[in-house]
Design a protein around this motif. Structure first.
Motif, mmCIF file in Angstrom:
data_model
loop_
_atom_site.group_PDB
_atom_site.id
_atom_site.type_symbol
_atom_site.label_atom_id
_atom_site.label_comp_id
_atom_site.label_asym_id
_atom_site.label_seq_id
_atom_site.Cartn_x
_atom_site.Cartn_y
_atom_site.Cartn_z
ATOM 1 N N UNK A 175 0.783 -1.179 0.122
ATOM 2 C CA UNK A 175 -0.072 -0.022 -0.140
ATOM 3 C C UNK A 175 0.896 1.173 0.151
ATOM 4 N N UNK A 176 0.739 2.416 -1.087
ATOM 5 C CA UNK A 176 1.310 3.187 -1.085
ATOM 6 C C UNK A 176 0.326 4.508 -0.848
ATOM 7 N N UNK A 177 0.838 5.272 0.108
ATOM 8 C CA UNK A 177 -0.079 6.640 0.352
ATOM 9 C C UNK A 177 0.805 7.675 0.168
ATOM 10 N N UNK A 178 0.460 8.628 -1.023
ATOM 11 C CA UNK A 178 0.984 9.787 -1.259
ATOM 12 C C UNK A 178 0.328 10.933 -0.605
ATOM 13 N N UNK A 179 1.070 11.479 0.116
ATOM 14 C CA UNK A 179 0.700 12.627 1.213
ATOM 15 C C UNK A 179 0.851 13.894 0.228
ATOM 16 N N UNK A 180 2.101 14.158 -0.383
ATOM 17 C CA UNK A 180 2.325 15.564 -1.179
ATOM 18 C C UNK A 180 2.331 15.003 -2.735
ATOM 19 N N UNK A 181 1.250 15.184 -3.458
ATOM 20 C CA UNK A 181 1.135 14.957 -4.704
ATOM 21 C C UNK A 181 -0.231 14.396 -5.551
ATOM 22 N N UNK A 182 -0.367 14.848 -6.616
ATOM 23 C CA UNK A 182 -1.715 14.532 -7.177
ATOM 24 C C UNK A 182 -1.738 13.506 -8.078
ATOM 25 N N UNK A 183 -2.748 12.725 -8.328
ATOM 26 C CA UNK A 183 -2.728 11.480 -9.240
ATOM 27 C C UNK A 183 -2.483 12.227 -10.662
ATOM 28 N N UNK A 184 -3.036 13.043 -10.956
ATOM 29 C CA UNK A 184 -2.700 13.784 -12.511
ATOM 30 C C UNK A 184 -1.117 14.249 -12.824
ATOM 31 N N UNK A 185 -0.388 14.333 -11.317
ATOM 32 C CA UNK A 185 1.038 14.613 -11.797
ATOM 33 C C UNK A 185 1.813 13.532 -11.409
ATOM 34 N N UNK A 186 1.255 12.176 -11.407
ATOM 35 C CA UNK A 186 2.263 11.158 -10.936
ATOM 36 C C UNK A 186 2.140 10.124 -12.361
ATOM 37 N N UNK A 187 3.238 9.679 -12.381
ATOM 38 C CA UNK A 187 3.500 8.493 -13.374
ATOM 39 C C UNK A 187 3.741 7.401 -12.500
ATOM 40 N N UNK A 188 2.963 6.142 -12.926
ATOM 41 C CA UNK A 188 3.352 4.860 -12.317
ATOM 42 C C UNK A 188 3.613 3.984 -13.171
ATOM 43 N N UNK A 189 4.924 3.215 -13.012
ATOM 44 C CA UNK A 189 5.114 2.051 -13.514
ATOM 45 C C UNK A 189 5.298 0.838 -12.851
ATOM 46 N N UNK A 190 4.564 -0.196 -13.140
ATOM 47 C CA UNK A 190 4.516 -1.418 -12.237
ATOM 48 C C UNK A 190 4.047 -2.537 -12.955
ATOM 49 N N UNK A 191 4.676 -3.571 -12.349
ATOM 50 C CA UNK A 191 4.904 -4.912 -13.003
ATOM 51 C C UNK A 191 3.626 -5.577 -12.788
ATOM 52 N N UNK A 192 2.630 -5.128 -12.092
ATOM 53 C CA UNK A 192 1.202 -5.646 -11.696
ATOM 54 C C UNK A 192 0.104 -5.065 -11.684
ATOM 55 N N UNK A 193 -1.026 -5.259 -12.030
ATOM 56 C CA UNK A 193 -2.122 -4.354 -11.881
ATOM 57 C C UNK A 193 -2.202 -3.906 -10.256
#
Length: 273
Positions: A115-133
Protein backbone atom coordinates in the motif's frame (compact mmCIF):
# COMPACT_ATOMS: atom_id res chain seq x y z
CA UNK A 1 -2.12 -6.66 -4.21
CA UNK A 2 -0.93 -3.14 -5.00
CA UNK A 3 -2.96 -0.10 -3.94
CA UNK A 4 -1.94 3.53 -4.36
CA UNK A 5 -3.79 6.23 -2.43
CA UNK A 6 -3.66 9.98 -3.09
CA UNK A 7 -4.33 12.59 -0.41
CA UNK A 8 -7.49 14.60 -1.14
CA UNK A 9 -6.10 17.48 0.91
CA UNK A 10 -2.85 17.82 -1.02
CA UNK A 11 -2.26 21.05 -2.98
CA UNK A 12 1.30 20.06 -3.89
CA UNK A 13 2.53 20.59 -7.45
CA UNK A 14 5.22 17.91 -7.13
CA UNK A 15 5.72 15.73 -10.19
CA UNK A 16 6.23 12.13 -9.15
CA UNK A 17 7.31 8.95 -10.85
CA UNK A 18 6.90 5.68 -8.97
CA UNK A 19 8.34 2.42 -10.33
CA UNK A 20 7.50 -0.96 -8.80
CA UNK A 21 9.35 -3.99 -10.14
CA UNK A 22 9.79 -7.26 -8.26
CA UNK A 23 11.01 -6.24 -4.78
CA UNK A 24 12.41 -2.86 -5.87
CA UNK A 25 10.53 0.43 -5.60
CA UNK A 26 12.01 3.64 -7.03
CA UNK A 27 10.66 7.17 -6.75
CA UNK A 28 11.60 10.36 -8.59
CA UNK A 29 10.41 13.80 -7.47
CA UNK A 30 10.48 17.16 -9.22
CA UNK A 31 9.39 19.76 -6.68
CA UNK A 32 8.40 23.39 -7.34
CA UNK A 33 7.86 24.99 -3.93
CA UNK A 34 10.52 24.88 -2.65
CA UNK A 35 12.34 23.80 -5.78
CA UNK A 36 14.12 20.46 -5.60
CA UNK A 37 14.86 17.24 -7.42
CA UNK A 38 15.81 13.78 -6.39
CA UNK A 39 15.33 10.06 -6.74
CA UNK A 40 15.87 7.14 -4.46
CA UNK A 41 15.02 3.45 -4.34
CA UNK A 42 14.18 0.69 -1.92
CA UNK A 43 16.37 -2.04 -3.34
CA UNK A 44 14.67 -5.01 -1.66
CA UNK A 45 11.29 -4.75 0.03
CA UNK A 46 10.91 -6.66 3.28
CA UNK A 47 7.59 -8.11 4.44
CA UNK A 48 5.69 -6.34 7.21
CA UNK A 49 7.69 -3.14 6.85
CA UNK A 50 7.09 0.60 6.59
CA UNK A 51 9.07 3.07 4.47
CA UNK A 52 8.65 6.78 3.87
CA UNK A 53 10.00 9.11 1.18
CA UNK A 54 10.97 12.41 2.80
CA UNK A 55 12.29 15.76 1.70
CA UNK A 56 15.90 15.90 2.92
CA UNK A 57 18.77 17.41 0.95
CA UNK A 58 21.96 15.37 0.79
CA UNK A 59 23.04 12.16 -0.84
CA UNK A 60 21.52 8.73 -1.32
CA UNK A 61 23.11 5.37 -2.06
CA UNK A 62 21.58 3.05 -4.63
CA UNK A 63 23.31 -0.15 -5.71
CA UNK A 64 26.67 1.06 -4.32
CA UNK A 65 26.42 4.36 -6.20
CA UNK A 66 26.20 7.69 -4.35
CA UNK A 67 24.24 10.57 -5.87
CA UNK A 68 22.84 13.93 -4.79
CA UNK A 69 19.15 13.99 -3.99
CA UNK A 70 16.70 16.28 -2.22
CA UNK A 71 14.54 13.27 -1.39
CA UNK A 72 15.31 9.94 0.28
CA UNK A 73 13.61 6.80 1.52
CA UNK A 74 13.72 6.02 5.24
CA UNK A 75 13.34 2.46 6.49
CA UNK A 76 11.10 3.17 9.47
CA UNK A 77 11.32 -0.32 10.95
CA UNK A 78 15.12 -0.39 11.13
CA UNK A 79 15.28 3.16 12.47
CA UNK A 80 12.54 2.45 14.99
CA UNK A 81 14.39 -0.55 16.41
CA UNK A 82 17.60 1.47 16.69
CA UNK A 83 16.27 4.81 17.98
CA UNK A 84 13.16 3.56 19.82
CA UNK A 85 10.99 6.45 18.63
CA UNK A 86 7.54 6.66 17.11
CA UNK A 87 7.58 6.63 13.30
CA UNK A 88 6.14 10.16 13.15
CA UNK A 89 8.98 11.45 15.35
CA UNK A 90 11.54 9.71 13.14
CA UNK A 91 10.16 11.60 10.15
CA UNK A 92 10.77 14.91 11.93
CA UNK A 93 14.33 13.89 12.82
CA UNK A 94 15.41 12.85 9.34
CA UNK A 95 13.21 14.88 6.98
CA UNK A 96 11.22 18.08 6.57
CA UNK A 97 8.19 16.70 4.70
CA UNK A 98 6.58 13.33 4.10
CA UNK A 99 6.05 12.83 0.36
CA UNK A 100 4.71 9.28 0.47
CA UNK A 101 4.63 6.26 2.73
CA UNK A 102 4.87 2.65 1.63
CA UNK A 103 3.72 -0.27 3.78
CA UNK A 104 4.16 -3.94 2.97
CA UNK A 105 2.27 -6.98 4.18
CA UNK A 106 3.26 -10.52 3.37
CA UNK A 107 5.80 -10.99 0.59
CA UNK A 108 6.36 -14.53 -0.62
CA UNK A 109 5.56 -16.82 -3.50
CA UNK A 110 3.19 -14.92 -5.77
CA UNK A 111 1.97 -12.72 -2.91
CA UNK A 112 3.21 -9.15 -2.65
CA UNK A 113 0.96 -6.87 -0.62
CA UNK A 114 1.87 -3.18 -0.93
CA UNK A 115 0.00 0.00 0.00
CA UNK A 116 1.42 3.38 -1.06
CA UNK A 117 -0.07 6.59 0.30
CA UNK A 118 0.97 9.79 -1.49
CA UNK A 119 0.73 12.68 0.98
CA UNK A 120 2.28 15.43 -1.17
CA UNK A 121 1.30 14.95 -4.81
CA UNK A 122 -1.71 14.59 -7.09
CA UNK A 123 -2.81 11.69 -9.23
CA UNK A 124 -2.65 13.75 -12.45
CA UNK A 125 0.97 14.71 -11.74
CA UNK A 126 2.11 11.16 -10.99
CA UNK A 127 3.45 8.54 -13.37
CA UNK A 128 3.19 4.95 -12.17
CA UNK A 129 5.15 2.10 -13.73
CA UNK A 130 4.29 -1.25 -12.15
CA UNK A 131 4.80 -4.89 -13.05
CA UNK A 132 1.33 -5.82 -11.80
CA UNK A 133 -2.17 -4.41 -11.86
CA UNK A 134 -2.82 -1.70 -9.30
CA UNK A 135 -5.76 0.17 -7.84
CA UNK A 136 -5.89 3.99 -7.52
CA UNK A 137 -7.77 5.21 -4.45
CA UNK A 138 -7.96 8.33 -2.29
CA UNK A 139 -7.68 9.20 1.39
CA UNK A 140 -8.05 12.32 3.51
CA UNK A 141 -5.10 13.14 5.74
CA UNK A 142 -7.49 14.81 8.22
CA UNK A 143 -8.90 11.37 9.00
CA UNK A 144 -5.57 9.97 10.16
CA UNK A 145 -6.07 11.22 13.71
CA UNK A 146 -8.78 8.65 14.44
CA UNK A 147 -8.47 6.28 11.47
CA UNK A 148 -6.66 2.96 11.24
CA UNK A 149 -3.17 2.80 9.80
CA UNK A 150 -2.82 0.43 6.79
CA UNK A 151 -0.32 -1.70 8.68
CA UNK A 152 -3.05 -2.68 11.18
CA UNK A 153 -4.60 -4.73 8.40
CA UNK A 154 -1.53 -5.47 6.27
CA UNK A 155 0.55 -6.86 9.13
CA UNK A 156 -0.60 -10.29 10.25
CA UNK A 157 -0.91 -11.18 13.94
CA UNK A 158 0.16 -14.05 16.16
CA UNK A 159 -2.16 -15.78 18.62
CA UNK A 160 -0.97 -17.96 21.50
CA UNK A 161 -2.39 -21.41 22.06
CA UNK A 162 -2.00 -22.72 25.61
CA UNK A 163 -3.52 -26.17 25.98
CA UNK A 164 -7.02 -25.80 24.52
CA UNK A 165 -7.12 -22.01 24.92
CA UNK A 166 -6.37 -19.58 22.11
CA UNK A 167 -5.43 -16.07 23.24
CA UNK A 168 -5.31 -12.96 21.05
CA UNK A 169 -3.83 -9.59 21.99
CA UNK A 170 -2.61 -6.47 20.18
CA UNK A 171 0.75 -4.72 20.40
CA UNK A 172 -0.35 -2.80 23.52
CA UNK A 173 -1.30 -5.94 25.41
CA UNK A 174 -5.06 -5.44 25.09
CA UNK A 175 -7.10 -8.65 24.85
CA UNK A 176 -8.80 -9.28 21.52
CA UNK A 177 -10.01 -12.79 22.33
CA UNK A 178 -9.67 -15.64 24.80
CA UNK A 179 -9.70 -15.90 28.61
CA UNK A 180 -6.59 -14.27 30.09
CA UNK A 181 -7.70 -14.85 33.69
CA UNK A 182 -6.80 -18.56 33.67
CA UNK A 183 -3.20 -18.96 34.87
CA UNK A 184 -0.52 -20.71 32.84
CA UNK A 185 0.73 -23.89 34.53
CA UNK A 186 3.71 -26.12 33.86
CA UNK A 187 3.41 -29.41 32.00
CA UNK A 188 2.73 -32.19 34.53
CA UNK A 189 6.01 -33.64 35.69
CA UNK A 190 7.99 -31.12 33.60
CA UNK A 191 9.75 -27.85 34.31
CA UNK A 192 8.36 -25.91 31.35
CA UNK A 193 5.17 -24.56 29.82
CA UNK A 194 4.62 -25.11 26.09
CA UNK A 195 3.08 -22.50 23.80
CA UNK A 196 1.99 -22.68 20.19
CA UNK A 197 1.96 -19.66 17.86
CA UNK A 198 -0.91 -19.43 15.39
CA UNK A 199 -0.83 -16.88 12.58
CA UNK A 200 -3.95 -14.82 11.77
CA UNK A 201 -4.67 -12.14 9.15
CA UNK A 202 -4.57 -8.49 10.23
CA UNK A 203 -5.92 -7.88 13.71
CA UNK A 204 -7.19 -11.47 13.94
CA UNK A 205 -9.62 -10.88 11.09
CA UNK A 206 -10.89 -14.31 10.09
CA UNK A 207 -9.52 -17.82 10.26
CA UNK A 208 -5.88 -18.84 10.95
CA UNK A 209 -3.44 -18.59 8.03
CA UNK A 210 -1.99 -21.96 7.07
CA UNK A 211 -0.64 -21.37 3.57
CA UNK A 212 2.80 -22.48 2.39
CA UNK A 213 3.92 -18.83 2.44
CA UNK A 214 2.97 -18.36 6.09
CA UNK A 215 6.41 -19.44 7.29
CA UNK A 216 7.22 -16.29 9.27
CA UNK A 217 10.23 -15.92 11.54
CA UNK A 218 8.65 -14.84 14.85
CA UNK A 219 10.75 -13.35 17.64
CA UNK A 220 9.78 -14.29 21.21
CA UNK A 221 10.66 -12.42 24.39
CA UNK A 222 9.67 -13.29 27.94
CA UNK A 223 9.98 -11.14 31.07
CA UNK A 224 10.71 -14.25 33.13
CA UNK A 225 12.69 -17.45 32.83
CA UNK A 226 14.30 -18.80 29.65
CA UNK A 227 12.78 -19.35 26.20
CA UNK A 228 14.13 -22.42 24.40
CA UNK A 229 13.74 -20.77 20.97
CA UNK A 230 13.70 -16.98 20.73
CA UNK A 231 13.14 -17.01 16.94
CA UNK A 232 10.42 -19.46 16.01
CA UNK A 233 10.22 -20.41 12.34
CA UNK A 234 6.55 -21.00 11.57
CA UNK A 235 5.55 -23.81 9.24
CA UNK A 236 2.23 -23.19 7.51
CA UNK A 237 1.43 -20.55 10.11
CA UNK A 238 2.25 -22.62 13.21
CA UNK A 239 5.22 -22.96 15.54
CA UNK A 240 5.98 -23.97 19.14
CA UNK A 241 8.30 -22.83 21.92
CA UNK A 242 8.82 -23.59 25.59
CA UNK A 243 9.18 -21.33 28.60
CA UNK A 244 11.32 -22.51 31.51
CA UNK A 245 10.26 -20.12 34.32
CA UNK A 246 13.18 -20.96 36.63
CA UNK A 247 11.00 -20.79 39.74
CA UNK A 248 9.10 -17.63 38.79
CA UNK A 249 5.38 -17.39 39.60
CA UNK A 250 2.99 -14.48 39.13
CA UNK A 251 2.61 -11.90 36.37
CA UNK A 252 4.80 -12.03 33.26
CA UNK A 253 4.73 -10.93 29.62
CA UNK A 254 5.32 -12.73 26.34
CA UNK A 255 6.10 -10.49 23.37
CA UNK A 256 5.79 -11.74 19.79
CA UNK A 257 7.13 -9.79 16.84
CA UNK A 258 9.59 -9.73 13.96
CA UNK A 259 13.25 -8.89 13.57
CA UNK A 260 12.60 -5.24 12.70
CA UNK A 261 9.45 -4.81 14.80
CA UNK A 262 10.00 -6.74 17.97
CA UNK A 263 6.61 -6.39 19.66
CA UNK A 264 3.53 -6.78 17.51
CA UNK A 265 1.46 -8.93 19.91
CA UNK A 266 1.99 -8.63 23.66
CA UNK A 267 0.53 -11.13 26.12
CA UNK A 268 0.08 -10.29 29.81
CA UNK A 269 -0.18 -13.63 31.60
CA UNK A 270 -0.09 -15.21 35.07
CA UNK A 271 2.09 -18.21 35.89
CA UNK A 272 1.25 -20.72 38.64
CA UNK A 273 3.01 -23.84 39.88
Amino acid sequence: MLKIYFNEKSDSEHKLKIIIKDLCVAAEVIAKYPAGYGKDAIETLRPYNSYTLVSSSGKVKNYRKMSKSDFKFLDLNRLGVSVKLDFAELLQLYGTADILQLDTGIIGGTERDIIIRVFEGKKENTEIVADEKYEILSFNSDDLVTGDHPRMHLWDSYALKIGDRILMANRKGMSLGGDFTIPVTLEQGKDYAEFEILKYPGSFEGEPLTRNIDDDDVTVESTCGIINNRRVQLENGKGKFRLYPMGHTGIFKLKLGRKWYEVWNEYNLILED
